[in-house]
Design an enzyme around this catalytic site. Structure first.
Site, PDB file in Angstrom:
ATOM      1  N   CYS A  67       0.875  -1.286   0.042  1.00  0.00           N
ATOM      2  CA  CYS A  67       0.033   0.014  -0.075  1.00  0.00           C
ATOM      3  C   CYS A  67       0.834   1.259   0.104  1.00  0.00           C
ATOM      4  CB  CYS A  67      -0.948   0.132   1.262  1.00  0.00           C
ATOM      5  SG  CYS A  67      -0.259  -0.168   2.904  1.00  0.00           S
ATOM      6  N   HIS A 348      -1.560   1.568   7.516  1.00  0.00           N
ATOM      7  CA  HIS A 348      -2.188   1.521   6.017  1.00  0.00           C
ATOM      8  C   HIS A 348      -1.872   2.628   5.384  1.00  0.00           C
ATOM      9  CE1 HIS A 348      -4.290  -0.129   2.801  1.00  0.00           C
ATOM     10  NE2 HIS A 348      -5.138   0.733   2.870  1.00  0.00           N
TER      11      HIS A 348
END
Length: 395
Positions: A67, A348
């Site tokens: 990510c 994230h």
């Protein structure tokens, strides 16, 4: 992105012959013809606007803790000048065959950008071929461990620059004394020296010049050093109410520091270690300004993260107060943000990007792309900010 005029072929209906429609006046026939063409072109434009691929509203598949990579790639994909450089294949004319990667990283990056902007489908794009090339250039990205987005950006831009560097043979370094020159002239000389070795489209866009001034508290002598920068890592200012502004962080970065004790430098004039003050100013503002908010701090036991909300403007970030000289080209507009949510133990990355064709903001969360309001862009997860020099402020 190819223009609509080149993407679609439009056949303009000719004026109908007078004998075919004797009851239509000449001006009415022309008006009818214009309306037909206008309606048809309008239909094509609406079709393009409604297409996800026409606006690069495609996600990137997460290959396993990638990510951080996807977030930065989406920010760069929405960097209009870099996007166009890839879409019109201008980079091919500047590929440096003597570079370490022989142009393969730049080729794969451009191919990925082209897929994001020209794919006919709506499925997320897989960046596995690109990952293969970036980990060849920077082995630290081998595997599938979570990495820092800002570090990834630095390695990627460095790799792309090296492969399209217009300088194929770097000149030998020369130790010319520039201390006798006025600061402005010295800064220009140092910048030209840098371009003699590092000159690419990536440098054209992302690199600025920082001025460091060291003043001796004993004799008052001021020595200056000029260095290129690819981004600015800003310390997060601390205030009692818990919210700070980006300008607070910029002022903390450029504030005058006192160097004393073990930090005393050697004064050029005194020829001895002296207490000095040090201050940063911006000598040359880049077209694309990348601001990195230093949310992570290294500690003996573990890394910690600051979740302080930093307020930043979406438009007209005016940095003229930080310029070394009077400058009119120092006003920026935000177009992308790389965000980090979570903690250092598990987090994230996502991206918020302003789409170049539409000007609308979107959230890029790996494979998912969703529209968002500009009022949602500011948040405590903002980590890397991408600003573009405002057109009206360019000299």
């Amino acid at each position: 992105m190819p223009s609509l005029r080149r993407s679609y072929r439009v056949t303009v209906p000719e004026d109908p012959p007078v004998t075919a429609f004797p009851f239509l006046r000449q001006d009415l026939r022309r008006k009818t013809s214009t309306m037909l063409v206008s309606t048809f072109v309008g239909f094509l434009i609406n079709q393009a606007k409604n297409s996800k691929s026409a606006q690069a509203l495609l996600g990137l598949k997460n290959l396993g803790n990638t990510c951080f990579m996807n977030s930065i790639l989406q920010c760069l994909s929405n960097t209009q000048s870099l996007r166009d450089y890839c879409l019109n294949n201008s980079y091919r004319r500047e590929l440096n065959s003597s570079s370490r990667g022989n142009g393969t990283l730049m080729e794969e990056f451009a191919r990925l950008i082209q897929r994001l902007w020209t794919s006919s489908g709506s499925d997320a794009v897989g960046p596995s071929e690109f990952k293969t090339q970036i980990q060849k250039y920077a082995p630290r990205f081998v595997g599938y461990n979570q990495q820092d987005a800002q570090e990834f950006l630095r390695f990627l831009l460095d790799g792309l620059h090296n492969e399209v560097n217009r300088v194929t043979v770097r000149p030998r370094g020369h130790a010319e004394d520039l201390d006798h020159l006025p600061d402005d002239e010295k800064g220009k000389r140092m910048w030209n020296r840098y371009l003699e070795r590092e000159d690419s489209k990536i440098v054209d866009l992302f690199v600025g010049q920082l001025k460091s001034s060291l003043t001796c508290c004993q004799c008052g002598y001021c020595s200056t050093v000029f260095d290129p920068f690819w981004d600015l890592s800003l310390p997060i200012a601390k205030k009692g109410h818990g919210e700070v502004s980006l300008m607070d962080c910029m002022r903390l970065f450029t504030k005058e520091d006192v160097l004393d004790g073990d930090e005393k430098p050697t004064c050029y004039r005194c020829k001895a270690r002296r207490k000095c003050t040090k201050k940063f100013t911006i000598q040359r503002f880049p077209k694309i300004l990348v601001l990195h908010l230093k949310r992570f701090s290294e500690a003996r036991i573990r890394t910690s993260k600051l979740s302080t909300f930093v307020s930043f403007p979406l438009k007209e970030l005016d940095l003229r107060e930080f310029a070394s000289e009077n400058s009119t080209n120092a006003v920026y507009n935000l177009y992308a943000v790389s965000n980090h949510s979570g903690t250092t133990m598990g987090g994230h990355y996502t991206a918020y990007c302003r789409n170049p064709p539409s000007g609308e903001w979107y959230t890029f969360n790996d494979s998912r792309v969703t529209p968002m309001s500009s009022s949602q862009v500011r948040g405590s997860d903002a980590y890397v900010l991408f600003y573009e020099l405002a057109t009206s402020s360019r000299m």
